[in-house]
Design an enzyme around this catalytic site. Sequence first.
Site, PDB file in Angstrom:
ATOM      1  N   ASN A 111       0.813  -1.226   0.000  1.00 14.94           N
ATOM      2  CA  ASN A 111       0.000   0.000   0.000  1.00 14.94           C
ATOM      3  C   ASN A 111       0.846   1.276   0.000  1.00 14.94           C
ATOM      4  OD1 ASN A 111      -2.421  -1.639   0.274  1.00 14.94           O
ATOM      5  ND2 ASN A 111      -1.842  -1.873   2.420  1.00 14.94           N
ATOM      6  N   HIS A 145      29.863   9.578  -2.146  1.00 17.61           N
ATOM      7  CA  HIS A 145      31.230   9.445  -2.663  1.00 17.61           C
ATOM      8  C   HIS A 145      32.238   9.797  -1.569  1.00 17.61           C
ATOM      9  CE1 HIS A 145      30.508   8.765  -6.968  1.00 17.61           C
ATOM     10  NE2 HIS A 145      29.421   9.494  -6.784  1.00 17.61           N
ATOM     11  N   ALA A 192       7.219  19.576   1.718  1.00 18.75           N
ATOM     12  CA  ALA A 192       7.733  19.712   0.352  1.00 18.75           C
ATOM     13  C   ALA A 192       9.051  20.467   0.332  1.00 18.75           C
ATOM     14  CB  ALA A 192       6.705  20.431  -0.517  1.00 18.75           C
ATOM     15  N   THR A 197      18.897  15.103   6.026  1.00 18.48           N
ATOM     16  CA  THR A 197      20.284  14.650   6.163  1.00 18.48           C
ATOM     17  C   THR A 197      20.539  13.888   7.462  1.00 18.48           C
ATOM     18  OG1 THR A 197      20.962  16.723   7.219  1.00 18.48           O
ATOM     19  CG2 THR A 197      21.089  16.616   4.816  1.00 18.48           C
ATOM     20  N   LYS A 198      19.530  13.830   8.339  1.00 18.64           N
ATOM     21  CA  LYS A 198      19.706  13.151   9.615  1.00 18.64           C
ATOM     22  C   LYS A 198      18.422  12.424   9.984  1.00 18.64           C
ATOM     23  CE  LYS A 198      18.519  17.364  12.186  1.00 18.64           C
ATOM     24  NZ  LYS A 198      19.019  18.381  13.135  1.00 18.64           N
TER      25      LYS A 198
END
Length: 220
Positions: A111, A145, A192, A197-198
């Site tokens: 779902n 990277h 939005a 990043t955490k």
Amino acid sequence: MPQLNKDVSAVDKMSIYMQTGKKIFRGLLKKPFLKKASGILFVGKGTSITHRSSIYCGKNVKFEDYSEIHGLSKNGLHFGDNVTIGKFTSIRPSSYYGVGNIGYGLEMGSNSSIGPYGFVGCSGRITIGKNVMIGPRVSLFAENHNFSEKDISIKEQGVNNKGITIEDDCWIGSGVIILDGVTIGSGSVIGAGTLVTKDIPKNTVVYDKRNKNVKDRFYL
């Protein structure tokens, strides 16, 4: 199939049935080549499904028009029941040509859905729980990277993969970017355009691009 809204006209119903029938027919052609597929498989026009022997589908999985499902991965791509992958969305665990590292893959619970123009870079493990709504143009990057060496090009330093987890019952808004190593707790809402990043605790609302404005969902 869910019942159509009563306000849909007879002409629109006919168009919906015709388009759905075409998707079911394409699914019938591709289904035998998947590792596993239960129930009906819906495949939109222009959809690319490669390395099918690594793709597992539950019931009523929908790959919408021009989506790209690239199955080359260590653990495969696993889609639960009633999963939808939106138009022009790309799921890529590895290079098209099999060079470099082979990525881990994706597990997506029942779902759950990904909106149009999404990107799922699942070279590291990506787990999406049940009843997760992911809006348009959302990007997930389960890879970073390495770049600590001065005398070696970044390209030559390789990558690291921690993975991404989105737990059950989350709503990820349009244009959100989720980077490697993040866990988003169950019941959370990501506004939005947010850059995540955490880790996000469960039942949290996040609506700032730098994660500064964080509030408990039930104590706004």
